[in-house]
Design a protein around this motif. Sequence first.
Motif, PDB file in Angstrom:
ATOM      1  N   LEU A 113     -13.338  23.187  -5.121  1.00 44.66           N
ATOM      2  CA  LEU A 113     -12.547  21.963  -4.970  1.00 44.66           C
ATOM      3  C   LEU A 113     -13.362  20.851  -4.314  1.00 44.66           C
ATOM      4  N   ALA A 114     -14.302  21.228  -3.457  1.00 44.33           N
ATOM      5  CA  ALA A 114     -15.138  20.216  -2.796  1.00 44.33           C
ATOM      6  C   ALA A 114     -16.171  19.646  -3.753  1.00 44.33           C
ATOM      7  N   ASN A 115     -16.640  20.493  -4.654  1.00 48.19           N
ATOM      8  CA  ASN A 115     -17.635  20.026  -5.618  1.00 48.19           C
ATOM      9  C   ASN A 115     -17.406  20.715  -6.953  1.00 48.19           C
ATOM     10  N   ILE A 141     -10.004  13.927  -7.851  1.00 53.71           N
ATOM     11  CA  ILE A 141     -11.349  14.305  -8.297  1.00 53.71           C
ATOM     12  C   ILE A 141     -11.523  14.074  -9.798  1.00 53.71           C
ATOM     13  N   LEU A 156     -15.294  15.525  -4.739  1.00 54.02           N
ATOM     14  CA  LEU A 156     -15.083  15.060  -3.358  1.00 54.02           C
ATOM     15  C   LEU A 156     -16.396  14.769  -2.641  1.00 54.02           C
ATOM     16  N   VAL A 157     -17.404  15.615  -2.860  1.00 51.55           N
ATOM     17  CA  VAL A 157     -18.665  15.428  -2.126  1.00 51.55           C
ATOM     18  C   VAL A 157     -19.319  14.090  -2.430  1.00 51.55           C
ATOM     19  N   HIS A 171     -17.695  11.187  -2.745  1.00 54.16           N
ATOM     20  CA  HIS A 171     -16.932  10.030  -2.242  1.00 54.16           C
ATOM     21  C   HIS A 171     -17.598   9.455  -0.993  1.00 54.16           C
ATOM     22  N   LEU A 227     -17.957   7.717   2.655  1.00 58.12           N
ATOM     23  CA  LEU A 227     -17.097   7.857   3.839  1.00 58.12           C
ATOM     24  C   LEU A 227     -17.064   6.606   4.712  1.00 58.12           C
ATOM     25  N   GLY A 282     -13.285  10.281   7.342  1.00 58.87           N
ATOM     26  CA  GLY A 282     -13.723  10.688   6.012  1.00 58.87           C
ATOM     27  C   GLY A 282     -13.382  12.125   5.670  1.00 58.87           C
ATOM     28  N   LYS A 325     -12.172  15.068   3.744  1.00 59.09           N
ATOM     29  CA  LYS A 325     -12.023  15.189   2.287  1.00 59.09           C
ATOM     30  C   LYS A 325     -11.270  16.445   1.873  1.00 59.09           C
ATOM     31  N   ILE A 357      -8.262  16.197  -0.551  1.00 58.47           N
ATOM     32  CA  ILE A 357      -7.441  17.293  -1.073  1.00 58.47           C
ATOM     33  C   ILE A 357      -6.788  18.012   0.100  1.00 58.47           C
ATOM     34  N   ALA A 400     -20.052  23.308   1.260  1.00 60.78           N
ATOM     35  CA  ALA A 400     -20.222  22.508   0.044  1.00 60.78           C
ATOM     36  C   ALA A 400     -20.597  21.064   0.366  1.00 60.78           C
ATOM     37  N   VAL A 452     -18.505  18.624   2.320  1.00 62.46           N
ATOM     38  CA  VAL A 452     -17.501  17.615   2.646  1.00 62.46           C
ATOM     39  C   VAL A 452     -17.007  17.788   4.077  1.00 62.46           C
ATOM     40  N   ILE A 480     -19.685   6.666  11.189  1.00 63.15           N
ATOM     41  CA  ILE A 480     -19.802   8.022  10.642  1.00 63.15           C
ATOM     42  C   ILE A 480     -21.243   8.508  10.839  1.00 63.15           C
ATOM     43  N   MET A 534     -27.106  19.986   0.286  1.00 62.91           N
ATOM     44  CA  MET A 534     -25.841  20.139  -0.421  1.00 62.91           C
ATOM     45  C   MET A 534     -26.015  21.115  -1.586  1.00 62.91           C
TER      46      MET A 534
END
Lengths: 295, 596
Positions: free
Chosen positions: A79-81, A272, A277-278, A280, A282, B222, B224, B251, B271, B273, B391, B423
Amino acid sequence: MSTTKDFETKQFPTWCPGCGDFGIWTALKNAFVAQGLEPHQIVTVFGIGCSGNMASFLNTYGFHGLHGRSIPAATAIKLANNKLQVVTVGGDGDGYGIGLGHTIHAMRRNVDMTYVVHDNQIYGLTKGQASPTSEKGVTTKSTPFGLIETPLDPIAMAISVGATYVARGFAGNTKQLTELIVGAMKHKGFALVDVLQPCVTFNHHNTFHWFYDRVYELEKEGHNPKDKQAAWTRAMEWPTPLKIDESRVDKIPTGLFYVEDRATYEDELPQIAEKPLVEHPLDNIDITPLMETLS
Amino acid sequence: MESKINNLNWKIGGEAGYGIASAGEIFTYACAHGGLKTFTYLEYPSLIRGGHNTYQVLVRENNVQSHSARVDLLVALHKQAIDKNLNELVSGGGLIFDVDNSKMADFKCLRQDIHCFPIPLETLAKQAGGEKVMRNMVAVAASLALVQFPFAYLTELITRVFSKKGEKIVELNIAAAKAGYDYVEQNFAGKFGYKLQIKPESGKRLLINGNEAIAMGAIKAGLKFFAAYPMTPASSIMQYLANNERKYNLIVKQTEDEIAAMNMIVGAGFAGVRTMTATSGGGFALMTEALGLSAMVESPTVIALVQRPGPATGLPTWTEQGDLRFALHAAQGDFPRVVLAPGDPEECFYMTFQAFNIADKYQLPVIILSDKYLAEARQTLPYFETSDLKIERGGWANVSGLGANERFDRYVDTPTGVSPRVMPGTPGGVFIANSDEHELDGLDNEEAENRKMMMDKKMRKLQFIKNDMPEPVKLYGPKEADVTIVGWGSTKGPILEAMKMIESEPMKAKPGTETRSGSGTRVNFLQIKLLSPFPVKEVDAILRQAKKRVLVENNFSGQLGGLIREKTGIDITEKLLKYDGRPIHPEEVVDKIQSI
């Protein structure tokens, strides 16, 4: 183009000689190569057990989590990526015992991931206790007078709780297993590949030979995996609730039982739809509208 | 005598399901829109309908930082409110009760020192065309009429609160309110000494509770990916975030249990975020193993632990600070963690923002300790100033020069213990986040030398956290004092209110007790905001020179007191400890100070 060698680390597997895990390891590498994937494009998430030890033998991005908790971690990683290919590797104790709740909920959620379960019907790494898929009556270190419970049926469970790709492979048939894993990874949604994996050290009942005498391939018998009723009927063939009996004539279906097209969890998230999400940014998130609603 | 102008503690009590909360909310917002400052505090049992629910609002002209145990105007929608809360009324206070309620129809108040205002709330609601449930609006308007607060503010708020339910409901509620307001003007004009005078102001105000502030801070930081399982009193963090998930592209995942929630956020942190969960003690108990995982794989996570009284199910809807030791020690093994304790909604916001920076920069779990009192008490604050918030995501490795599928030394040893991250998915960065002890690229390694290096590396991070926590403790009041109060978390408000009460002489008396003088005692307050790593030097410096020390904690054993003794050797013998599920009242702090 990647080769199977690219998916190996400097550590050679520490599994017992002849362990079914070697077949699964081989099939995974083959499946990655067959799809033209590179190690950095995949995240493999592991639980704890002999299956989880593969974390140090498989060269991809890896997450070797807690016992029974690989599925939640994998769900969040996806879900994050959602650009990542997420494969989860666990065992029967891991996914059908301590982590069963997560397994069921992941199936009904239909997050796009592949779950490969080393199902050896025994706890191997803790050296020989009964597992949720052990047959009724089997004697193990924790059941010296014979196991009282009947085994859990992962295939029937997966079909009933909403997995959208349900298959059973056999560690002794890496060709078929490779194809099942490729199919699972290409499938959009939650894919279960339960793998019959003989434990040569602690399970002296469900051996390679025992399986060779019983397994057959669904595909060769013209099974239609889109037919849920037919899938259910095939699932009912094995395991049986009967007590362990060497002379019993079981027929164990392998291959793809069931497949269904259903929107994945990610498909339903507009957050998404454009990018993961990764990706986006911030900085400069404006919370003035939030403050206004509380003013 | 304490002023009766712009100094009112209003309380309404009734059954769940009868609009106690919306009455309280409308009363609060009416006062706030009139330029006054408010502090709201709710009590409710763990059920959906029935029971005794209260909502109290302390209204002042100037900043108000806690509730008060002494009520000036009580509204009884059912008899229990009289039975349980009448003794909280101060001399000269007022009681509004519903004479349409059969149990209160013949109520004769034995207290001669208060004003009784019997009002047919239900009849008025029905005459206005509404239903019984609209008694709450009649009561709110009656209360505001008693203190001569202009009706116009009420109309505006009813429209705002009920507009979602349709025009008809808005109209009926306004009519019910008007009936209540008029009834008081006709029957009780000038009968109550208290007054709320509006103070039109230009600045923008925020009415916010701790949970909303934590959620808002997380969005600003931020956040996520948020995963949680519902548990009172933490659930409203999830609900707030869920309502805003599409607006802010995050999410929110409700999970099958807290084990999944914590494991999910460790995965999401891996991951790449910003990620968080929120729970109370019982849920945190299920999260402990994965809390250690976060530290082991050096995946940044933020956990809001909103305490309620335990053990086990405990008192689900009440408050306590019983989980400090639990937060400090949860999970097997030694590992670095940061534990922050904000004391009010403003600190909840800024410290949550800060928590994400610390988690990212040091790659470890950061726990924000709150509690039911802080989570749900709503305070009037100016808008948060966000222009200085930056941030900081910590160190990320440049792996572009490495072969796409080469293994990357993600856990390389460094002087700060923090290793640059990568990442997953990036070519050249392949590694494993491994819950087994591991070597530089994450592969299993059980060698003694490697283990020692990895332990030293991880634990070393703690030495540097203070660079990101410029104010680990805060001293309020004079530097030199006769008494130094020590506390953490939500007791901040009641302690600061108590200090104001001690300053302003003569003291307010509790009902039934004599008026006592503050006798010029100089009091200061040491608030400890960073609990792990513990700010030994700062705490020691202040406490060692304190003349008298008093520990104030909302728990049985004085957990902070034990921690202070462990870290500094200082044993605080004077203690105000409360563990009945209720927050510490400022009046109790005053009594404690005066008793020593």
